[in-house]
Design an enzyme around this catalytic site. Structure first.
Site, mmCIF file in Angstrom:
data_model
loop_
_atom_site.group_PDB
_atom_site.id
_atom_site.type_symbol
_atom_site.label_atom_id
_atom_site.label_comp_id
_atom_site.label_asym_id
_atom_site.label_seq_id
_atom_site.Cartn_x
_atom_site.Cartn_y
_atom_site.Cartn_z
ATOM 1 N N ARG A 269 0.895 -2.768 12.835
ATOM 2 C CA ARG A 269 2.700 -2.797 12.484
ATOM 3 C C ARG A 269 4.010 -2.010 12.875
ATOM 4 O O ARG A 269 4.943 -2.071 13.843
ATOM 5 C CB ARG A 269 3.121 -3.289 10.465
ATOM 6 C CG ARG A 269 3.028 -4.288 10.231
ATOM 7 C CD ARG A 269 3.057 -3.955 8.726
ATOM 8 N NE ARG A 269 4.238 -4.288 8.222
ATOM 9 C CZ ARG A 269 4.014 -3.273 7.013
ATOM 10 N NH1 ARG A 269 3.488 -2.679 6.586
ATOM 11 N NH2 ARG A 269 5.030 -3.344 7.061
ATOM 12 N N ARG B 295 0.925 -3.471 -1.258
ATOM 13 C CA ARG B 295 0.524 -4.069 -0.268
ATOM 14 C C ARG B 295 -0.383 -5.345 0.791
ATOM 15 O O ARG B 295 -1.042 -3.792 0.787
ATOM 16 C CB ARG B 295 1.992 -4.967 0.475
ATOM 17 C CG ARG B 295 3.411 -5.151 -0.369
ATOM 18 C CD ARG B 295 4.754 -5.431 0.521
ATOM 19 N NE ARG B 295 4.259 -5.390 2.163
ATOM 20 C CZ ARG B 295 5.627 -5.500 2.836
ATOM 21 N NH1 ARG B 295 6.938 -5.228 2.809
ATOM 22 N NH2 ARG B 295 5.424 -5.652 3.990
ATOM 23 N N ARG C 259 13.066 -9.416 14.967
ATOM 24 C CA ARG C 259 12.250 -9.090 15.143
ATOM 25 C C ARG C 259 11.468 -8.592 16.593
ATOM 26 O O ARG C 259 11.428 -7.612 17.043
ATOM 27 C CB ARG C 259 11.077 -9.168 14.315
ATOM 28 C CG ARG C 259 11.008 -8.396 12.788
ATOM 29 C CD ARG C 259 10.443 -7.537 12.917
ATOM 30 N NE ARG C 259 9.028 -7.029 12.128
ATOM 31 C CZ ARG C 259 9.258 -7.313 10.222
ATOM 32 N NH1 ARG C 259 10.216 -7.596 10.115
ATOM 33 N NH2 ARG C 259 8.452 -6.383 9.623
ATOM 34 N N LYS D 177 15.033 -0.369 5.388
ATOM 35 C CA LYS D 177 15.644 -1.845 5.169
ATOM 36 C C LYS D 177 16.069 -2.390 4.068
ATOM 37 O O LYS D 177 17.077 -2.314 3.330
ATOM 38 C CB LYS D 177 15.635 -2.592 5.693
ATOM 39 C CG LYS D 177 15.371 -1.792 7.319
ATOM 40 C CD LYS D 177 14.432 -3.315 8.217
ATOM 41 C CE LYS D 177 13.142 -3.606 8.748
ATOM 42 N NZ LYS D 177 12.454 -2.741 8.769
ATOM 43 N N ARG E 178 3.406 3.440 -0.961
ATOM 44 C CA ARG E 178 5.019 2.945 -1.101
ATOM 45 C C ARG E 178 3.833 1.602 -2.397
ATOM 46 O O ARG E 178 2.484 1.315 -1.867
ATOM 47 C CB ARG E 178 5.174 1.977 0.264
ATOM 48 C CG ARG E 178 6.547 0.618 -0.563
ATOM 49 C CD ARG E 178 7.654 0.209 0.973
ATOM 50 N NE ARG E 178 7.146 -0.294 1.506
ATOM 51 C CZ ARG E 178 8.209 -0.835 1.845
ATOM 52 N NH1 ARG E 178 9.345 -0.547 2.334
ATOM 53 N NH2 ARG E 178 7.418 -1.731 3.397
#
Ligand code: AMP
Length: 215
Positions: A173, A162, A88, A13, A127
């Site tokens: 998540r 992160r 969300r 996204k 990532r």
């Protein structure tokens, strides 16, 4: 353009939103970025949100709607916006609908970025993100590493993993996504706004969106 970008964490996204801002100057609004900024700055909002975020849980709807009420009425949204990571939950979608009706804004579509689960897991664990809040460039240790290891190509700041991209937080998540966010596709289908896109390549997603909007 006035779009919602739907999809699991790691579906792309943020990457798609950044590419779309270059198409017509629409702004990217990422609730995740706003919240991470608030945590860094130690604001009241940041203090309330931090523990939820670290655990991979959603921040309460009231806090998110407070942020979005203000953000969507800022002047830079007049040209268009790309909602990245919001809504969300179904209550957030309903509250957004009421808010947009009140301020007289109509959405073009809700684009659902569809990516297989094994690709998502691989992307999230590999990532890396630029630690400079003004930059936040996204890298991938396998497919798109920075030229110099650990250093952002764009601004020279350290590139980091992160806090919520540990294996434990990632699986939480994804579970939260399946339970609370995945049902939004059916919601926007009923609203007549849903567009499903196979999102293995961000460039193809961007060209599909441009085509649908006649750009
Ligand atoms: P993201 O960068 O979009 O993956 O968001 C990171 C974290 O911020 C999420 O795991 C949630 O804890 C929180 N968050 C971001 N957007 C929302 C939202 N719309 N509703 C609730 N929590 C959110």
């Amino acid at each position: 353009m006035k779009l919602i970008l739907l999809g699991a964490p790691g579906a792309g996204k943020g990457t798609v939103a950044k590419l779309l801002t270059e198409v017509d100057g629409s702004v990217q609004i990422s609730t995740g970025d706003i919240l991470r900024g608030a945590v860094r700055a130690g604001t009241e909002l940041g203090k309330k949100a931090e523990a939820f975020m670290k655990a991979g849980d959603l921040v309460p709807d009231e806090l998110i709607m407070g942020i979005m009420e203000e953000r969507l009425q800022e002047s830079d949204c007049a040209n268009g916006f790309l909602l990245d990571g919001f809504p969300r939950t179904i209550p957030q979608s309903e509250a957004l609908k009421a808010l947009l009706a009140r301020i007289g804004i109509e959405l073009d579509m809700a684009v659902n970025l569809d990516v297989p689960r094994d690709v998502i897991l691989d992307r999230l664990t590999t990532r890396r993100t630029c630690s400079n809040p003004e930059c936040q460039a996204i890298y991938n240790v396998k497919s798109n590493p920075p030229k110099q290891e650990g250093i952002c190509d764009k601004c020279g700041s350290p590139v980091i993993q992160r806090d919520d991209e540990t294996e434990e937080a990632i699986s939480k998540r994804l579970e939260t996504y399946n339970e609370k966010t995945a049902p939004l596709a059916a919601y926007y289908e009923k609203e007549g706004l849903l567009v499903n896109v196979n999102a293995t390549s961000s460039d193809i997603v961007v060209s599909t969106i441009k085509e649908k909007l006649g750009l």
